[in-house]
Motif scaffolding. Structure first.
Motif, PDB file in Angstrom:
ATOM      1  N   GLY A  65      20.539   4.924 -17.184  1.00 56.83           N
ATOM      2  CA  GLY A  65      19.332   4.485 -17.880  1.00 56.83           C
ATOM      3  C   GLY A  65      19.323   2.992 -18.133  1.00 56.83           C
ATOM      4  N   ILE A  66      20.466   2.434 -18.519  1.00 56.86           N
ATOM      5  CA  ILE A  66      20.549   0.991 -18.770  1.00 56.86           C
ATOM      6  C   ILE A  66      20.359   0.218 -17.469  1.00 56.86           C
ATOM      7  N   THR A  67      20.920   0.722 -16.374  1.00 55.72           N
ATOM      8  CA  THR A  67      20.726   0.062 -15.070  1.00 55.72           C
ATOM      9  C   THR A  67      19.253   0.041 -14.688  1.00 55.72           C
ATOM     10  N   LEU A  68      18.584   1.182 -14.814  1.00 56.49           N
ATOM     11  CA  LEU A  68      17.168   1.255 -14.445  1.00 56.49           C
ATOM     12  C   LEU A  68      16.299   0.411 -15.381  1.00 56.49           C
ATOM     13  N   ALA A  69      16.629   0.430 -16.679  1.00 59.51           N
ATOM     14  CA  ALA A  69      15.850  -0.363 -17.631  1.00 59.51           C
ATOM     15  C   ALA A  69      15.983  -1.853 -17.320  1.00 59.51           C
ATOM     16  N   ALA A  70      17.203  -2.295 -17.075  1.00 62.39           N
ATOM     17  CA  ALA A  70      17.417  -3.705 -16.737  1.00 62.39           C
ATOM     18  C   ALA A  70      16.733  -4.059 -15.422  1.00 62.39           C
ATOM     19  N   TRP A  71      16.759  -3.131 -14.466  1.00 62.37           N
ATOM     20  CA  TRP A  71      16.118  -3.361 -13.171  1.00 62.37           C
ATOM     21  C   TRP A  71      14.613  -3.575 -13.338  1.00 62.37           C
ATOM     22  N   LEU A  72      13.978  -2.801 -14.210  1.00 56.49           N
ATOM     23  CA  LEU A  72      12.552  -2.979 -14.463  1.00 56.49           C
ATOM     24  C   LEU A  72      12.260  -4.326 -15.126  1.00 56.49           C
ATOM     25  N   VAL A  73      13.001  -4.633 -16.182  1.00 61.48           N
ATOM     26  CA  VAL A  73      12.741  -5.868 -16.931  1.00 61.48           C
ATOM     27  C   VAL A  73      13.061  -7.094 -16.083  1.00 61.48           C
ATOM     28  N   PRO A  87      14.166  13.306 -12.717  1.00 58.57           N
ATOM     29  CA  PRO A  87      14.424  12.799 -11.355  1.00 58.57           C
ATOM     30  C   PRO A  87      13.223  12.082 -10.743  1.00 58.57           C
ATOM     31  N   LEU A  88      12.030  12.567 -11.015  1.00 58.74           N
ATOM     32  CA  LEU A  88      10.832  11.917 -10.490  1.00 58.74           C
ATOM     33  C   LEU A  88      10.643  10.533 -11.098  1.00 58.74           C
ATOM     34  N   MET A  89      10.897  10.426 -12.397  1.00 58.43           N
ATOM     35  CA  MET A  89      10.742   9.134 -13.057  1.00 58.43           C
ATOM     36  C   MET A  89      11.848   8.159 -12.655  1.00 58.43           C
ATOM     37  N   ILE A  90      13.049   8.672 -12.423  1.00 56.88           N
ATOM     38  CA  ILE A  90      14.142   7.801 -11.967  1.00 56.88           C
ATOM     39  C   ILE A  90      13.787   7.184 -10.622  1.00 56.88           C
ATOM     40  N   GLU A 145       0.831  -1.206   0.000  1.00 54.45           N
ATOM     41  CA  GLU A 145       0.000   0.000   0.000  1.00 54.45           C
ATOM     42  C   GLU A 145       0.865   1.256   0.000  1.00 54.45           C
ATOM     43  N   SER A 146       1.899   1.269   0.869  1.00 52.00           N
ATOM     44  CA  SER A 146       2.788   2.431   0.930  1.00 52.00           C
ATOM     45  C   SER A 146       3.512   2.632  -0.389  1.00 52.00           C
ATOM     46  N   GLY A 147       3.936   1.525  -0.997  1.00 56.65           N
ATOM     47  CA  GLY A 147       4.604   1.636  -2.293  1.00 56.65           C
ATOM     48  C   GLY A 147       3.712   2.236  -3.348  1.00 56.65           C
ATOM     49  N   LEU A 148       2.448   1.827  -3.360  1.00 60.78           N
ATOM     50  CA  LEU A 148       1.524   2.376  -4.337  1.00 60.78           C
ATOM     51  C   LEU A 148       1.193   3.838  -4.043  1.00 60.78           C
ATOM     52  N   VAL A 149       1.207   4.217  -2.772  1.00 59.44           N
ATOM     53  CA  VAL A 149       1.019   5.629  -2.425  1.00 59.44           C
ATOM     54  C   VAL A 149       2.186   6.455  -2.959  1.00 59.44           C
ATOM     55  N   VAL A 150       3.416   5.964  -2.742  1.00 61.85           N
ATOM     56  CA  VAL A 150       4.596   6.675  -3.263  1.00 61.85           C
ATOM     57  C   VAL A 150       4.525   6.745  -4.781  1.00 61.85           C
ATOM     58  N   ASN A 151       4.148   5.632  -5.406  1.00 59.96           N
ATOM     59  CA  ASN A 151       3.980   5.599  -6.863  1.00 59.96           C
ATOM     60  C   ASN A 151       3.011   6.697  -7.299  1.00 59.96           C
ATOM     61  N   ASN A 152       1.871   6.807  -6.615  1.00 61.87           N
ATOM     62  CA  ASN A 152       0.867   7.815  -6.962  1.00 61.87           C
ATOM     63  C   ASN A 152       1.386   9.230  -6.770  1.00 61.87           C
ATOM     64  N   ILE A 191      11.944   2.300  -7.468  1.00 63.01           N
ATOM     65  CA  ILE A 191      11.166   1.633  -6.421  1.00 63.01           C
ATOM     66  C   ILE A 191      10.148   0.639  -6.970  1.00 63.01           C
ATOM     67  N   LEU A 192       9.871   0.706  -8.280  1.00 59.95           N
ATOM     68  CA  LEU A 192       8.767  -0.068  -8.838  1.00 59.95           C
ATOM     69  C   LEU A 192       8.911  -1.576  -8.622  1.00 59.95           C
ATOM     70  N   PRO A 193      10.037  -2.206  -8.977  1.00 60.74           N
ATOM     71  CA  PRO A 193      10.124  -3.659  -8.785  1.00 60.74           C
ATOM     72  C   PRO A 193      10.044  -4.079  -7.326  1.00 60.74           C
ATOM     73  N   LEU A 194      10.627  -3.280  -6.420  1.00 55.75           N
ATOM     74  CA  LEU A 194      10.622  -3.655  -5.009  1.00 55.75           C
ATOM     75  C   LEU A 194       9.220  -3.597  -4.422  1.00 55.75           C
TER      76      LEU A 194
END
Length: 661
Positions: free
Chosen positions: A453-461, A396-399, A348-355, A404-407
């Motif tokens: 960018g490559i680190t974050l992209a790989a982290w998402l995938v 910076p906001l998207m980074i 829930e907290s993660g989705l709040v931060v996401n929002n 945090i998205l996968p975690l």
């Protein structure tokens, strides 16, 4: 005659919309089932009438009926048939009719497929949806009638804007409008829930597929517009932070936040008031976009109209629906209650931060888009907010969001532990960092943009893949059991993983093209060769000719590498004599690892030609990622829970409080 029938159907649809707006709402309030049932046939009739009206306008464009003012202003007898059809919505009046057609379509879809909705809620939803239609029917009939006739029709038309005579722009507006207008359903559900005084898990289950459908169409529409700008405008970019680009991006961000927030309502029965507010804001920003595009307050290649009268009418519509909905929301706020609690470390907290990150990003774009207008009103001086502001404030906001998205996607509901959640993701994190370090070591410059960018992209995938692997117990059970578990996962979980991976692919493409792009601008003569980043380009000839409704100058450029010819590129400049407007058609040799992008400029002295060349690493991954995101959303829409429908609502007790936060 068909044109007059189209106009008549538009008027009749307006009348039906008024009936649908009033009678079902009264019936829901009084508990009169006969009045509530009127909403379903009214929604169907309203859509059919609007569809006939739109078809009549399209017919006028197809046969080049220049007695219709709109056809004379936006078509030409020599125009290819596809662009005659696209000309139907390639203008203010026609695009507004398309907007209303899609609005009535969504209302009809709820009428047809909303059999599991409670009668009172269904009646209110269709009534609110029709109130939006009433406003826009009034707008088009009183300020933007597409069926106006000319007393003295011209022999031929004024042609369609040449920038719109392209397959990408032929399909871009319908997809974009399906997204824009699709968010009206989330809005209608939100207002109906506020009127009814009830928001619960069943409501969230009903609103999610409509929001998801709109988000999928918005994703496709934005991707098509970006791709068109990339190959058509000749400047080599894929996003310029143009105001009209921004007003399509803001609802996309808010609808993504709404999707995540609705999950919390459905699963944990909390964040209800926030979810209602997001539903209101998402469609409100779609309305703001309509105002910006059609009021004449900005100048853009995407803008349709510059009539102040229309702008004032749209401003009234904005005031009614945005102001009215926020007042209703504020009125209900004192009654809202929360029934769940959760810890700081939880999904829930993660989705709040996401929002929060998505909403703040939206506000950043909104401020950057509207600040020049506000500053001009206040100071009388023209100001501009360009790409540097957005490139500094938005990434910076998207980074942080991507980081945090996968975690937070694997944290348990209510209460979790970061160490436990990170354990199955540790391999994905280590490999992502290793790939970023490899990019840092291999690149010639010292910019951190591409490695990050490559680190974050790989982290998402890899994070999305790790989640699926954990849930299927990969490596902890036999292969057959793993495959069985994967097959039994809900399609919404598959869709989430695919959409997150698609975002990773887009991040990868953006990082690589931004950090590693090579640009070369020069004057070349036929017979000359030049080198750009390991490639040899030879300007062999420049020829002129005539197209269906334009003249052109086409260059023949040979592309070679290490002495081996790869292909022949034919960049082109076109001139449309009716509109007296030039366009640029870039020539692009595409691959998964790079694009060689060549645009032909103007003729120079001594038989020379300006030639602009770009080497764009991994450019196509931007749009591949967008399509993967849309595919993930489409997979989620096929989830059995959406096909079967939401669970039945429990009947509230007489003393129950309003179920909303």
């Amino acid at each position: 005659m068909i044109v007059e029938l189209g106009h008549l159907c538009l008027i009749l649809a307006f009348v039906v919309a008024i009936i649908q707006m009033v009678i079902p709402m009264i019936g829901a309030g009084k508990g009169w089932s006969d009045w509530m049932r009127i909403a379903v046939p009214a929604a169907s009739i309203q859509f059919i009438l609007t569809l006939f009206s739109f078809a009549a306008l399209m017919y006028a464009f197809v046969i080049s009926d220049f007695t219709v003012r709109l056809v004379a202003a936006n078509s030409h007898s020599a125009k290819p048939m596809m662009y005659k059809i696209a000309g139907t919505w390639g203008n203010h009046e026609g695009s507004m009719l398309l907007w209303i057609l899609i609005l009535t379509l969504f209302g009809a879809m709820v009428a047809w497929w909303g059999k599991n909705l409670p009668p009172e809620l269904k009646a209110r939803v269709l009534s609110v949806q029709s109130s939006i239609a009433v406003a826009f029917f009034a707008f088009i009939l009183f300020t933007s009638n597409p069926f106006d006739r000319l007393a003295m029709p011209p022999a031929d038309g004024n042609d369609l804007n040449p920038l719109l005579q392209d397959p990408g722009l032929a399909f871009h507006p319908p997809f974009l409008y399906l997204g824009y207008v699709g968010l009206s359903m989330a809005y209608s559900f939100a207002i109906a829930a506020l009127i009814e005084g009830r928001v619960d898990a069943a409501w969230a289950r009903w609103v999610r597929p409509w929001t998801l459908l709109a988000w999928v169409f918005l994703t496709i529409g934005i991707a098509l517009g970006s791709f068109w700008a990339y190959y058509e405008l000749g400047w080599g970019g894929w996003w310029f932070w143009d105001p009209v680009e921004n007003v399509s991006f803001m609802p996309w961000l808010l609808s993504a936040a709404l999707l995540h927030s609705a999950i919390v309502v459905e699963k944990r029965n909390t964040l209800k008031s926030w979810t209602i507010l997001l539903a209101i804001l998402a469609f409100s920003f779609s309305l703001i976009g309509a105002f910006i595009v059609r009021s004449g307050i900005i100048t853009s290649v995407h803008a349709f109209a510059s009539d102040p009268e229309r702008g004032v009418f749209l401003l009234w519509i904005l005031g009614m629906f945005i102001g009215g909905s926020l007042l209703l929301y504020a009125h209900r706020a004192s009654e809202l209650q929360s029934s769940s609690v959760f810890s700081v470390v939880s999904r829930e907290s993660g989705l709040v931060v996401n929002n929060v990150l998505l909403v703040v990003a939206t506000l950043v774009i909104f401020v950057g888009t509207m600040w020049p207008l506000g500053a001009e009103v206040l100071t009388g001086r023209k100001m501009s907010v360009g790409a540097p502001f957005f490139n500094m404030a938005f990434p910076p906001l998207m980074i942080l969001l991507v980081a945090i998205l996968p975690l937070f996607a694997v944290l348990p509901w209510k209460r979790g532990n970061l160490g436990t959640a990170m354990r199955p993701l540790s391999g994905a994190l280590a490999l992502s960092v290793a790939l970023g370090a490899l990019a840092w070591a291999l690149q010639s410059g010292k910019s951190m943009l591409a490695p990050l960018g490559i680190t974050l992209a790989a982290w998402l995938v890899l994070g999305a893949a790790s989640e699926l692997a954990t849930r299927s117990r990969l490596g902890k059970t036999d292969l057959n059991e793993t495959l069985r578990r994967l097959a039994s996962l809900p399609r919404s979980d598959w869709g989430k993983a695919i959409a997150h991976a698609g975002l990773g692919l887009t991040v990868f493409g953006i990082a690589c093209i931004t950090a590693w792009q090579v640009e070369d601008i020069r004057v070349a003569k036929p017979g000359e060769s030049f080198s750009v980043s390991g490639y040899t380009l030879s300007l062999e000839a420049v020829e002129t000719g005539e197209g269906p409704n334009y003249s052109y100058e086409t260059a023949t450029i040979g592309l070679s590498q290490d002495g081996n010819r790869i292909t022949t590129l034919n960049p082109e400049k076109r001139f449309y004599p009716v509109q007296r407007m030039p366009t640029t058609e870039a020539a692009i040799d595409r691959s998964l690892t790079r694009d060689v992008y060549v645009a032909l400029g103007d003729a120079q002295g001594n038989d020379g030609w300006a030639v602009r060349t770009y080497i764009k690493p991994y450019a196509n991954w931007i749009w591949i990622g967008a399509l993967v995101m849309a595919f993930g959303g489409a997979i989620s829409l096929t989830d059995r829970r959406y096909r079967v429908g939401a669970p039945n609502r429990k009947r509230p007790s007489a003393n129950s409080a309003v179920a909303a936060e």
